[in-house]
Design a protein around this motif. Sequence first.
Motif, PDB file in Angstrom:
ATOM      1  N   ARG A 141       0.830  -1.400   0.041  1.00  0.00           N
ATOM      2  CA  ARG A 141       0.143  -0.093  -0.177  1.00  0.00           C
ATOM      3  C   ARG A 141       0.815   1.218   0.099  1.00  0.00           C
ATOM      4  O   ARG A 141       2.054   1.329   0.705  1.00  0.00           O
ATOM      5  CB  ARG A 141      -0.849  -0.026   1.242  1.00  0.00           C
ATOM      6  N   VAL A 142       0.614   2.238  -0.844  1.00  0.00           N
ATOM      7  CA  VAL A 142       1.134   3.427  -1.057  1.00  0.00           C
ATOM      8  C   VAL A 142       0.705   4.190   0.256  1.00  0.00           C
ATOM      9  O   VAL A 142      -0.570   4.462   0.504  1.00  0.00           O
ATOM     10  CB  VAL A 142       0.957   4.352  -2.328  1.00  0.00           C
ATOM     11  N   ILE A 143       1.518   5.001   1.099  1.00  0.00           N
ATOM     12  CA  ILE A 143       1.019   5.835   2.194  1.00  0.00           C
ATOM     13  C   ILE A 143       1.325   7.415   1.797  1.00  0.00           C
ATOM     14  O   ILE A 143       2.449   7.697   1.538  1.00  0.00           O
ATOM     15  CB  ILE A 143       1.801   5.440   3.550  1.00  0.00           C
ATOM     16  N   GLU A 144       0.187   8.022   1.626  1.00  0.00           N
ATOM     17  CA  GLU A 144       0.416   9.211   1.483  1.00  0.00           C
ATOM     18  C   GLU A 144      -0.181  10.117   2.641  1.00  0.00           C
ATOM     19  O   GLU A 144      -0.995  10.016   3.035  1.00  0.00           O
ATOM     20  CB  GLU A 144      -0.505   9.617   0.017  1.00  0.00           C
ATOM     21  N   GLU A 191      -0.467  15.600   0.104  1.00  0.00           N
ATOM     22  CA  GLU A 191       0.103  15.306  -1.365  1.00  0.00           C
ATOM     23  C   GLU A 191       1.389  14.881  -1.396  1.00  0.00           C
ATOM     24  O   GLU A 191       1.827  14.910  -2.260  1.00  0.00           O
ATOM     25  CB  GLU A 191      -0.149  16.579  -2.069  1.00  0.00           C
ATOM     26  N   ILE A 192       1.812  14.479  -0.154  1.00  0.00           N
ATOM     27  CA  ILE A 192       3.199  13.798   0.003  1.00  0.00           C
ATOM     28  C   ILE A 192       3.286  12.286  -0.229  1.00  0.00           C
ATOM     29  O   ILE A 192       2.457  11.774   0.873  1.00  0.00           O
ATOM     30  CB  ILE A 192       4.018  14.237   1.020  1.00  0.00           C
ATOM     31  N   THR A 193       3.959  11.575  -0.987  1.00  0.00           N
ATOM     32  CA  THR A 193       4.185  10.381  -0.895  1.00  0.00           C
ATOM     33  C   THR A 193       5.234   9.766   0.466  1.00  0.00           C
ATOM     34  O   THR A 193       6.308  10.200  -0.116  1.00  0.00           O
ATOM     35  CB  THR A 193       4.278   9.288  -2.152  1.00  0.00           C
ATOM     36  N   ILE A 229       6.001   3.093   1.093  1.00  0.00           N
ATOM     37  CA  ILE A 229       5.075   2.185   0.859  1.00  0.00           C
ATOM     38  C   ILE A 229       4.872   1.338   1.976  1.00  0.00           C
ATOM     39  O   ILE A 229       6.235   0.852   2.628  1.00  0.00           O
ATOM     40  CB  ILE A 229       5.390   1.292  -0.346  1.00  0.00           C
ATOM     41  N   SER A 243      10.398   4.168   3.058  1.00  0.00           N
ATOM     42  CA  SER A 243      10.094   5.641   2.639  1.00  0.00           C
ATOM     43  C   SER A 243      10.619   6.093   1.247  1.00  0.00           C
ATOM     44  O   SER A 243      11.447   5.399   0.592  1.00  0.00           O
ATOM     45  CB  SER A 243      11.114   6.686   3.764  1.00  0.00           C
ATOM     46  N   SER A 244       9.781   6.906   0.907  1.00  0.00           N
ATOM     47  CA  SER A 244      10.043   7.540  -0.610  1.00  0.00           C
ATOM     48  C   SER A 244      10.289   9.064  -0.588  1.00  0.00           C
ATOM     49  O   SER A 244      10.467   9.573  -1.365  1.00  0.00           O
ATOM     50  CB  SER A 244       8.922   7.270  -1.306  1.00  0.00           C
TER      51      SER A 244
END
Length: 89
Positions: free
Chosen positions: A21-24, A27-29, A32, A44-45
Amino acid sequence: MHSLHADLSPDDRLDPAEPARVIEIGEITAGIAVPEGRGVRFFSSARDFDGLDGAVFRTAEQAARAARARVSTRSRTAARRDQPRLRHA
């Protein structure tokens, strides 16, 4: 550096079909959450979330809460830094 690890009990079950799952946060990603064992590992991204990189959480929602907490902590710190300092006579 240390990682955060959720305490998992033998009764905890993870659906093996659960996707990453992508965690936003706004508006910041933030990163995952990838299923691993009976929890999820956070990758972290964005630099602001590097402190959580590699941490294992019980659920993706717990990972998202940790990411939100980092944002709110950084926001409070920045707000304090921007406030004018009072000088005492």
